[in-house]
Design a protein around this motif. Structure first.
Motif, PDB file in Angstrom:
ATOM      1  N   ALA A  42       0.835  -1.206   0.000  1.00 55.77           N
ATOM      2  CA  ALA A  42       0.000   0.000   0.000  1.00 55.77           C
ATOM      3  C   ALA A  42       0.869   1.255   0.000  1.00 55.77           C
ATOM      4  O   ALA A  42       0.567   2.242  -0.686  1.00 55.77           O
ATOM      5  CB  ALA A  42      -0.932  -0.009   1.209  1.00 55.77           C
ATOM      6  N   ARG A  43       1.964   1.243   0.761  1.00 59.32           N
ATOM      7  CA  ARG A  43       2.870   2.394   0.790  1.00 59.32           C
ATOM      8  C   ARG A  43       3.524   2.602  -0.575  1.00 59.32           C
ATOM      9  O   ARG A  43       3.677   3.739  -1.033  1.00 59.32           O
ATOM     10  CB  ARG A  43       3.939   2.189   1.856  1.00 59.32           C
ATOM     11  N   GLY A  46       0.689   3.708  -3.266  1.00 57.40           N
ATOM     12  CA  GLY A  46       0.012   4.979  -3.033  1.00 57.40           C
ATOM     13  C   GLY A  46      -1.347   4.984  -3.713  1.00 57.40           C
ATOM     14  O   GLY A  46      -2.116   4.026  -3.601  1.00 57.40           O
ATOM     15  N   ASP A  47      -1.632   6.041  -4.460  1.00 52.73           N
ATOM     16  CA  ASP A  47      -2.935   6.142  -5.121  1.00 52.73           C
ATOM     17  C   ASP A  47      -2.952   5.457  -6.489  1.00 52.73           C
ATOM     18  O   ASP A  47      -3.926   5.594  -7.239  1.00 52.73           O
ATOM     19  CB  ASP A  47      -3.353   7.601  -5.267  1.00 52.73           C
ATOM     20  N   SER A  50      -5.152  -0.111  -5.183  1.00 52.15           N
ATOM     21  CA  SER A  50      -5.855  -0.258  -3.913  1.00 52.15           C
ATOM     22  C   SER A  50      -5.551  -1.627  -3.325  1.00 52.15           C
ATOM     23  O   SER A  50      -5.446  -2.624  -4.053  1.00 52.15           O
ATOM     24  CB  SER A  50      -7.371  -0.078  -4.086  1.00 52.15           C
ATOM     25  N   ASP A  52      -6.611  -4.375  -0.280  1.00 52.96           N
ATOM     26  CA  ASP A  52      -7.529  -4.848   0.747  1.00 52.96           C
ATOM     27  C   ASP A  52      -6.910  -6.048   1.458  1.00 52.96           C
ATOM     28  O   ASP A  52      -6.182  -6.837   0.836  1.00 52.96           O
ATOM     29  CB  ASP A  52      -8.865  -5.282   0.138  1.00 52.96           C
ATOM     30  N   TRP A  70      -4.551  -0.309  10.054  1.00 54.57           N
ATOM     31  CA  TRP A  70      -4.628  -0.611   8.619  1.00 54.57           C
ATOM     32  C   TRP A  70      -5.287   0.530   7.857  1.00 54.57           C
ATOM     33  O   TRP A  70      -4.877   0.863   6.746  1.00 54.57           O
ATOM     34  CB  TRP A  70      -5.387  -1.909   8.396  1.00 54.57           C
ATOM     35  N   ALA A  71      -6.311   1.108   8.455  1.00 52.54           N
ATOM     36  CA  ALA A  71      -6.991   2.224   7.798  1.00 52.54           C
ATOM     37  C   ALA A  71      -6.031   3.394   7.602  1.00 52.54           C
ATOM     38  O   ALA A  71      -6.038   4.053   6.557  1.00 52.54           O
ATOM     39  CB  ALA A  71      -8.204   2.649   8.616  1.00 52.54           C
ATOM     40  N   GLU A  73      -2.922   3.172   7.105  1.00 53.94           N
ATOM     41  CA  GLU A  73      -2.016   2.779   6.019  1.00 53.94           C
ATOM     42  C   GLU A  73      -2.701   2.758   4.654  1.00 53.94           C
ATOM     43  O   GLU A  73      -2.062   2.496   3.636  1.00 53.94           O
ATOM     44  CB  GLU A  73      -1.421   1.396   6.302  1.00 53.94           C
ATOM     45  N   GLY A  74      -4.002   3.008   4.635  1.00 48.64           N
ATOM     46  CA  GLY A  74      -4.723   2.992   3.366  1.00 48.64           C
ATOM     47  C   GLY A  74      -5.175   1.624   2.923  1.00 48.64           C
ATOM     48  O   GLY A  74      -5.524   1.428   1.749  1.00 48.64           O
ATOM     49  N   GLY A  76      -7.839  -1.365   2.737  1.00 49.20           N
ATOM     50  CA  GLY A  76      -9.277  -1.520   2.832  1.00 49.20           C
ATOM     51  C   GLY A  76      -9.681  -2.578   3.840  1.00 49.20           C
ATOM     52  O   GLY A  76      -9.057  -3.637   3.935  1.00 49.20           O
ATOM     53  N   ARG A 304       6.608   4.950   8.800  1.00 46.79           N
ATOM     54  CA  ARG A 304       6.335   5.439   7.464  1.00 46.79           C
ATOM     55  C   ARG A 304       7.341   6.509   7.058  1.00 46.79           C
ATOM     56  O   ARG A 304       7.671   6.645   5.888  1.00 46.79           O
ATOM     57  CB  ARG A 304       4.911   5.999   7.372  1.00 46.79           C
TER      58      ARG A 304
END
Length: 304
Positions: A42-43, A46-47, A50, A52, A70-71, A73-74, A76, A304
């Motif tokens: 996830a790091r 990034g965007d 996604s 989960d 976890w939330a 860290e982005g 799902g 992070r």
């Protein structure tokens, strides 16, 4: 490897982590092989993708804290089951002067053992083939049990039919299996559906008795696995992808503090690079770089 903004589901277990300090005190955090990979993936994405996490937790305060982390860290949470009255597993890390670690586990009653067998698991299993990438490990295979493995195989078959990529990290832990024969049978049941195998040479040798790296690659060639990455600690990793071979040196560090999650972080960075269009060699360089940072910090997840 897949869609421009891939959806990745990682399947497995997160546990309460206790890190033993030099003075005998304990630092509490959370970790687990596929969860570590999920955080680092996830790091790295990034965007641009996604991530989960698919697991089962309890309804306790530790499980609450896991989900909150976890939330942040982005990651799902829509595929996380919360089972009343249950608890997550727990493990303690002890490290020697060279940074090598020893694990002590308390996980036999962990909620994740029912991850794919509860009534609430049905919609989760139905949704998994819709992801672009499914990622799981040998530890996942052990903790979800025989019935869970059957459900997973059905999911992998449908996922591959829909064009999903299946990624497997071998992570063999003998203590989680009733016998080596049971572990081999479980691995054989899922390997035909794997397209990216992220292997640790010591685990392959312990599970199958392969004499050397060439024997490992020969075994996966017989399975028809298109991309095989062989992690070898401080040595160069070896890759076989679509008939081409790569030898990518590891990043050297002056002092190793803790090797926990070295392989998980490598796998996450490798996968992220491949999903973003990197070559196998570029992906391995990214994996080595992240792992070199992780092993210089105590615990599974570096700040992070």
């Amino acid at each position: 490897m897949t869609a421009s903004k891939p959806r990745i589901a990682l399947i497995g277990e997160c546990m309460i982590e206790l890190q033993e300090r030099a003075d005998g005190s304990l630092q509490q955090s959370f970790g687990g092989d596929t969860l570590n990979a999920a955080v680092y993936l996830a790091r790295a994405l990034g965007d641009k993708g996604s991530v989960d996490y698919v697991t089962a937790l309890g309804d306790d305060s530790f499980s609450d804290a896991m989900c909150q982390g976890w939330a942040v860290e982005g990651i799902g949470l829509g595929m996380v089951q919360r089972l009343p009255g249950r608890l997550p597993g727990l493990y303690c890390i002890q490290t020697d002067a060279a940074g090598e670690r020893r694990f002590l586990y308390w996980r036999n009653e962990a909620a994740v053992r029912e991850c794919f067998t509860t009534p609430a698991a049905a919609p989760i299993l139905a949704a998994l083939p819709g992801y672009d990438v499914l990622y799981f490990s040998g530890i996942t295979l052990a903790v979800i049990g025989e019935q869970g493995r059957r459900k997973l195989i059905e999911t992998l078959i449908e996922a591959r039919r829909r064009g999903a990529q299946v990624v497997f990290d071998n992570n063999y832990r003998a203590r989680l299996w009733p016998s080596i024969e049971a572990a081999r049978a479980a691995y054989r049941s899922v390997l035909p559906y794997v397209e990216l195998a992220l292997l640790t040479v010591d685990d392959e040798q312990a599970l199958y008795g392969h004499a050397d790296s060439e024997a490992v690659f020969a075994a996966y060639a017989q399975l028809g696995t298109p991309e095989v990455v062989l992690k070898r600690g401080a040595e160069a990793c070896l890759i076989c992808c679509d008939g081409r071979s790569y030898d990518v040196p590891a990043q050297r560090v002056e002092r190793v503090v803790d090797t926990t999650a070295a392989g998980d972080s490598f796998s996450a960075a490798y996968l992220a690079s491949r999903l973003l269009g990197g070559s196998p060699a570029e992906a391995a360089e990214a994996g080595h770089l992240l792992a070199s940072r992780v092993i210089q910090v105590p615990g599974a997840l570096i700040p992070r």
